[in-house]
Design an enzyme around this catalytic site. Structure first.
Site, PDB file in Angstrom:
ATOM      1  N   GLU B 292      39.654  71.254  15.463  1.00 37.02           N
ATOM      2  CA  GLU B 292      38.838  72.433  15.784  1.00 37.02           C
ATOM      3  C   GLU B 292      37.456  72.051  16.310  1.00 37.02           C
ATOM      4  O   GLU B 292      36.444  72.602  15.892  1.00 37.02           O
ATOM      5  CB  GLU B 292      38.710  73.338  14.549  1.00 37.02           C
ATOM      6  CG  GLU B 292      40.055  73.873  14.077  1.00 37.02           C
ATOM      7  CD  GLU B 292      39.951  74.847  12.904  1.00 37.02           C
ATOM      8  OE1 GLU B 292      40.731  75.784  12.870  1.00 37.02           O
ATOM      9  OE2 GLU B 292      39.083  74.637  12.030  1.00 37.02           O
ATOM     10  N   ASP B 366      47.379  77.835   7.675  1.00 33.38           N
ATOM     11  CA  ASP B 366      45.989  77.855   7.208  1.00 33.38           C
ATOM     12  C   ASP B 366      45.759  78.855   6.090  1.00 33.38           C
ATOM     13  O   ASP B 366      45.208  79.918   6.337  1.00 33.38           O
ATOM     14  CB  ASP B 366      45.049  78.158   8.385  1.00 33.38           C
ATOM     15  CG  ASP B 366      43.603  77.822   8.055  1.00 33.38           C
ATOM     16  OD1 ASP B 366      43.362  77.216   7.007  1.00 33.38           O
ATOM     17  OD2 ASP B 366      42.731  78.176   8.857  1.00 33.38           O
ATOM     18  N   GLU B 394      39.481  83.509   2.184  1.00 30.48           N
ATOM     19  CA  GLU B 394      39.325  83.710   3.626  1.00 30.48           C
ATOM     20  C   GLU B 394      40.337  84.714   4.177  1.00 30.48           C
ATOM     21  O   GLU B 394      39.980  85.582   4.960  1.00 30.48           O
ATOM     22  CB  GLU B 394      39.470  82.366   4.353  1.00 30.48           C
ATOM     23  CG  GLU B 394      39.449  82.495   5.870  1.00 30.48           C
ATOM     24  CD  GLU B 394      39.524  81.164   6.600  1.00 30.48           C
ATOM     25  OE1 GLU B 394      39.564  80.115   5.923  1.00 30.48           O
ATOM     26  OE2 GLU B 394      39.542  81.179   7.844  1.00 30.48           O
TER      27      GLU B 394
END
Lengths: 706, 706
Positions: B292, B366, B394
């Site tokens: 990323e 993820d 998240e």
């Protein structure tokens, strides 16, 4: 290692510490005097009053108060519901304002009674907080005869809080406004914030940064705002917003924000109507326009009056107000920045609508450790001027320096402007005495954040408290404020209160001495404003540099603002002009604010200017050392965590005071070419060392500045 | 309106609630059993132990414990200092690891004694926390015979905290690390953080974000880090940092970060030496490289092995470790993102140095509400793999959803990889049982922030607690964790504990149902990841979109990862491949993870896929309603503020669960063209409404993303 929550003196509770009264005779007396309560209210404010009394009595007295009306020894009632025979026994209240209250001990009946009364429920709430305070201060309740009312109408905190929860110039963590989870999540902090503010008479809060964001005016955010307004209302606190002048454009509705454009006017009227539909007691808008890059009426060739009045019209039908900031200085103008706000605003005197306050910082530059009062005070007799103080310590050590700001505020408020003859103090201008103003106000830029004790530095709480007290009555003495705060927060023991009062009252002069003595100003590091930066020169604007202000050179130091210089002095009354035009009659504290003087200029002390500069820097350092010594003796009076934390912070303060002294003296020595007096300790680092110090991620600045 | 601090059950104290024991017979029994203590330690850890006992005994029992050695009924001593006659009466400890401890009640002497012993002081600290817990749980101390040791060596929190105090994916306010005021200001939170972690056996903390900043490696920050390390050391907690791979360049020292370059190697060796000089027990580095946008060895044509081993060499002389994250997926590769980490890392098996752990997220995408276990588990038998769980929510509702994550963690840890035959669970791979690994570890991405209760959501504390318990022993059951946490945090009353345990254990399936049922994944809103976003398609990378993952179309929905599709399935053991290659034998919970199926596919229930999707979304909503009903009955057991706050948060959760259901069903209906089953309430808003919802300034994302 013991949790911070197992002590009395809980820092979260601020000055509303209701620890059990240890003096047995006082405790017993109080318990006899206040056991039974008559409370006439069934409103939301009534509930607030009742719960505060329960909390205070349980804490201070260890009792559950009885709320039955049979044989009350405390009567809490609005005046209209009070028995006429009792009314007669009260101090005169009918001529007082809506927020006034009386507390009267009446002993002529067999059973003595304490009456707390007011015209409004809000006044009653203030009265109850004062009554509880009397017990916190261990005062004799049988001598109570208090008649009190606020001298200023709009007593506001200004939060420079952004919607992402960063706080511009915030040193106590992040914004307590958790916008994302509003309106659904009402945090306990919102309630306790309101409670703390009500206890010191603050009656309004501007929730958003003056460098503002139009998003807060959107329907979604208005619902969030409404939720906060609903929490604050029972505490007598109104919410306000900052209005971004270009909002009509940024919301995508219009292509202009010209205040004379009919669509723009209508847009703001509609927006005001929309907000007031959700929040009938919305306070109004605070506006920073055409200042430091913010949009404003000048963008359309219009004046501040055009802009302010347009907004004033929008909120007038709802009794809203506009607070229009006078903090302007132009990018183009070469004029001394200290003169510009006056130059721009004085011609507008009398031209603003009735519901506009012009909000003026205490000094003409920007919240420095010391500035002469702003020349606009007294210069606009036909315009209500609102004082803007900064409670957050942007230029006074961030969160790590102990500085008691009420001393600074008091100094400003006591200054005589002479604009209506001797005695025309700033306080009397602000509270409307001198011109019988219908609208009065005082704003304080908040020092509140997510810190578990609200303000980060334990003594930051005193500045929040002190601001509230001065907004209620700008003639309150800093000493009274210091004593009350110390007693309410820590203990009534005079072995603590007396030396700590001296410490607080001296702390502000200390910071002036080690940062900007003798009228020096704006010589801090750039951007984050923490630490010394007399060398700062390459900035987007000259008046953002330090060299612009101190003008140190071979020939001397200081900013000549007399007629031989920028003549900013001409903006003051003739009495002041006369006195300050000659360095010999200028108070030392303002000397280099108004004069550029040679390094060997002979001071009143008989010493050279260079010597006195060095002596003041040294004295500031020694004053911090003195604060440390005093604090060491206070261990037994203070929550151990607060004691240790303050120790650590005083160590930082001393370290930084020495940095200020060393950096400034080394820097100025380049020009003075004179030796340091003997009392200056040997420098172990050179100037380049101090210049090299960087503070990445210093708090209180926009992330993009790093 | 009563201050949050006047209640017992203080949220700041987490699960270490030491409220006075109300059951009188237990209280009296305990007081007799634990009045006198012998404590052999005079070290910093000894002080920690002593103070914890004082706090616990004062709270739970209302007594000041006596620390005299004459007639102790509790003996707390390391094994080497324990009388040999007592040693013989203890469970076998010598073969246990350095962090083990025993607690043994010995009744054969006239005066019964409780012995707490361990090889190290750290083990003793763990033993004392467990002993206190026994009283919190009201267990019979005369039956104590505990022999315990952690099954995993490195039990770490990972803080995704930035130096500006923002927290990536943080929902509990801001970073507790106040770097600016370190090393001078040691906040009480640092101490209480260490204490809480030690109480659940966490022995390390990575203080900085995996998206890292080289500044933290500078001398100034190392001093700050040292101050924290000094605080944490007595609690047995090591500090770690994230290492930015390009740091040698960013500090200005070098022009390359090539891991095979001699200067680069030396730079890291020097940097390690510098850190270890200040912090002799520094733990090591966590690295996110070539992932990323982060720099890494691939930038120089080198491999992850080259990068990790270079850093490993630098810290090896100091017994440091490197945790190298396997969370990589290339911008260029068209391969199914679920396959890429395996493809890249499996060939490296056995090539890393001994002090390298490869840190693998629990699933291949993820941290979704549900994912099959990561195929790397079991696929690298010659490499120690460290589990990375995400405690911060998240993808599971940020701070506003009550989700008990130990249930998720347990599900992953119990999964059978079959890589060394049946019973090769993920837990046994992580704890090294299957390959006798010398180095083992588990990391949890922290959910801790400046919130006054640490985690924002009151039940977020359970996830921190549960992570610690599972890192200590990955075979602990979620049910045990739930019960212990509820009892320690609130009350032992079974009328509270039993229904609340059921609520906790069901809460994770609820969130899967209303967000991503039946193997759906990664269909949330972009960037901030809060709320539904199955329509997300235009992103910088296809595998950042939702459509990439759900592949909803006229022909059906789901990601074919069998041999007819991406064949990610081939990365698993044959037993799993066989079972999951056929939708009929694939567990429903992973169905659409591995298969693309027509809308009218007949499910095991006999209903269509479309019906079951709708049924699961509806069930999720109803489960939240059920949680609300349960919670309503718990008022009398819970701090009123926590009760009300949880109510408000459950209301938000229900609102958002309905948004998820409505938005996803409306979106998928475009492709299924099928009616909603009757149990779906009538939709009052259309799909465009849900698409239009914006969440500016959602927490946990970089300010620049707004």
């Amino acid at each position: 290692m013991i949790s911070s929550l197992s002590f009395s003196q809980n820092p979260y509770d601020l000055w509303l510490q209701y620890d059990n009264i240890e003096e047995q005779h006082i405790l017993e007396t109080y318990k006899n005097q206040v056991s039974n309560i008559y409370l006439s209210l069934n409103s939301a404010t009534g509930t607030v009053i009742k719960e505060e009394i329960q909390k205070a009595f349980k804490g201070l007295l260890g009792i559950e108060p009885k709320f039955d009306s049979k044989t009350p020894n405390i009567i809490i009632s609005t005046l209209d519901k009070l028995d006429p025979s009792l009314q007669k026994k009260l101090p005169e209240i009918s001529k007082m304002n809506d927020e006034a209250y009386v507390i009267q001990y009446i002993s002529d009946s067999k059973d003595a009674q304490i009456i707390i009364s007011a015209i409004t429920e809000k006044g009653l709430l203030y009265g109850v907080f004062n009554f509880i305070k009397q017990m916190q201060l261990r005062n004799d309740l049988s001598k109570l005869s208090i008649s009190d009312s606020p001298k200023i109408q709009k007593r506001l905190l200004n939060h420079w809080d952004n919607l992402d929860r960063s706080v511009e110039r915030g040193y106590a963590g992040f914004s307590i406004w958790d916008w994302y989870l509003l309106p659904e999540l009402i945090k306990q902090e919102y309630i306790d914030y309101a409670r703390a503010n009500a206890s010191i008479g603050i009656n309004g809060t501007v929730l958003t940064n003056v460098n503002s964001n139009a998003l807060v005016l959107s329907p979604r955010y208005i619902q969030k705002l409404k939720a906060l307004a609903d929490v604050f209302r029972p505490y007598g606190i109104q919410v306000y917003l900052t209005a971004r002048f270009s909002a009509p454009i940024e919301t995508g509705d219009l292509e202009t924000a010209d205040p004379l454009n009919a669509e723009v006017k209508q847009w703001w009227k509609n927006k005001a109507d929309e907000i007031y539909a959700a929040i009938p007691d919305f306070g109004g808008f605070l506006v920073k326009a055409n200042s430091e890059g913010q949009p404003g009426p000048n963008n359309y060739g219009r004046s501040h009056v055009d802009g302010a009045n347009m907004l004033a019209e929008a909120v007038a039908p709802h009794n809203g107000i506009i607070m229009w900031r006078a903090f302007v200085y132009s990018e183009e103008k070469p004029e001394d920045r200290a003169k510009q706000a006056y130059s721009e605003f004085k011609p507008f005197d009398g031209k603003f609508k009735d519901n506009v306050l012009v909000q003026v910082k205490n000094g003409a530059i920007d919240f420095q450790p010391r500035e002469p009062f702003h020349p606009l005070f007294g210069a606009m007799p036909n315009t209500p001027l609102m004082m803007e103080f900064q409670i957050t310590q942007e230029y006074l050590g961030g969160m790590s320096h102990l500085v008691f700001l009420p001393q600074l505020f008091e100094e400003v408020l006591e200054e005589d402007t002479y604009t209506q003859g001797k005695g025309s103090t700033v306080a009397k201008i602000i509270d409307g005495q001198l011109s019988n103003k219908k609208l009065t106000g005082m704003a304080g830029v908040a020092n509140i954040g997510t810190a578990k004790n609200w303000t980060g530095h334990p003594f930051g709480q005193a500045n929040w408290y002190g601001f509230g007290r001065l907004a209620w009555d700008p003639e309150t003495s800093a000493k009274t404020i210091a004593q009350d705060w110390l007693k309410m927060t820590f203990t009534n023991d005079s072995d603590f209160v007396d030396p700590m009062t001296r410490l607080l009252l001296e702390s502000r002069e200390a910071v002036v001495n080690y940062m900007t003595p003798l009228g020096l100003h704006h010589i801090m590091a750039a951007n984050h404003h923490q630490g010394p930066g007399p060398w700062v020169k390459d900035m987007p604007r000259p008046d953002w540099t330090s060299v612009y202000y101190h003008k140190a050179a071979a020939d001397g130091i200081g900013f000549d603002r007399t007629s031989s210089g920028s003549n900013a002095l001409e903006q003051y009354a003739p009495e002041i002009q006369k006195k300050y035009s000659d360095p010999a009659t200028t108070p030392d504290k303002y000397l280099l604010w108004f004069h550029h003087l040679p390094w060997d200029y002979k001071m009143k002390s008989g010493k050279t200017l260079w010597y006195e500069i060095a002596a003041h820097y040294q004295k500031g350092v020694e004053q911090v050392e003195g604060m440390q010594k005093t604090w060491q003796k206070m261990q037994k009076y203070v929550n151990p965590q607060v004691f240790e934390k303050t120790n650590m912070l005083l160590n930082i303060q001393l370290k930084e005071a020495k940095q200020w002294r060393n950096a400034c003296l080394l820097y100025f020595q380049q020009f003075s070419k004179m030796d340091f007096p003997d009392f200056i300790p040997e420098m172990t680092k050179d100037l380049n060392y101090y210049k090299s110090l960087k503070l990445p991620y210093a708090p209180g600045i926009s992330p993009s500045w790093n």
